[in-house]
Design an enzyme around this catalytic site. Sequence first.
Site, PDB file in Angstrom:
ATOM      1  N   GLU A  90       3.141   9.200   0.152  1.00 55.71           N
ATOM      2  CA  GLU A  90       3.533   7.899   0.711  1.00 55.71           C
ATOM      3  C   GLU A  90       4.883   7.501   0.125  1.00 55.71           C
ATOM      4  OE1 GLU A  90       1.661   3.385   1.141  1.00 55.71           O
ATOM      5  OE2 GLU A  90       1.157   4.596  -0.610  1.00 55.71           O
ATOM      6  N   CYS A 116      -2.841   6.079   1.757  1.00 57.11           N
ATOM      7  CA  CYS A 116      -3.101   5.345   0.522  1.00 57.11           C
ATOM      8  C   CYS A 116      -4.319   4.420   0.576  1.00 57.11           C
ATOM      9  CB  CYS A 116      -1.845   4.576   0.118  1.00 57.11           C
ATOM     10  SG  CYS A 116      -1.832   4.034  -1.615  1.00 57.11           S
ATOM     11  N   LYS A 152       0.338   2.867   8.729  1.00 57.53           N
ATOM     12  CA  LYS A 152      -0.731   2.477   7.819  1.00 57.53           C
ATOM     13  C   LYS A 152      -1.459   1.236   8.328  1.00 57.53           C
ATOM     14  CE  LYS A 152      -1.288   1.399   2.861  1.00 57.53           C
ATOM     15  NZ  LYS A 152      -0.515   1.234   1.607  1.00 57.53           N
TER      16      LYS A 152
END
Length: 288
Positions: free
Chosen positions: A45, A157, A116
Amino acid sequence: MTATRFTAACVQMRSTRDPLQNRDAAVALVREAASKGAHFVQTPEMTSLVERERAALFEKVGPQAQDPTLAALREVARESGIIIQIGSIAVKEGDKIANRAFLIGADGEIIASYDKVHLFDVDLPNGESWRESATYTGGDKAVLAETPWGYLGMTICYDVRFAALYRALAENGASFLSAPACFTKQTGEAHWNVLHRARAIETGSFMISAAQGGLHEDGRETFGHSIIVDPWGRVLAEAGAEPGVILAEIDPGLVADARGRIPTLKNARPFEVATMSSPSSAGKAATA
């Protein structure tokens, strides 16, 4: 798509506040992974920039078409004949920024991208406070990307804490799941390893996650420990805190094997949640 084995690599980085420096570091590490026999290479990320200050972030980030890291890694994929997953880069979208992952084919073309979904808005016990939603715009689509070996479920994440996302990806055909990250040291020490093993076991899938690691220029400290886990929950490779490359051989046949042994995806049943209370407590509530 075939069930042939392949070598996967995770590139661990310690990205700085300088996008071009990060681009060069990512290119060097991806080339190192390719030279060691990797067919699939994943970066973490925020590969292109780790910058906590909002004004500085907006100053250094541009639209997707102008991102130097994306352009450079597309060229590396083309030159090396490998598939590259960019864990994420920051891409300007109006008055906010998208935290966007990319899967790049061996021809250098973009196969898929993913924004995300779950944004990290938390206050940690050590005083750290994060409000990703103040800067980033969250995605609203789960993404399956086709590879020569099967479908890859792309996440980033904080997504790794939301098990339903991974189950949905597996139910829709993912054999490989990923959560490339910039995990904080505090939360990583507590949960990184167990979350990855849990997501792999629950879905009978491989988990492949590259990470940022160490003390960054913007003051944050990330956990590192890039990890590759097989569908039975066995850790095939794990890094420490320093930048570098880890590799593991991936046998797609293990996915069917794990799901055959423990068929949780098939055995799931719909249910409702019923809230119950005792007659005595109901009576007390009525007379209160």
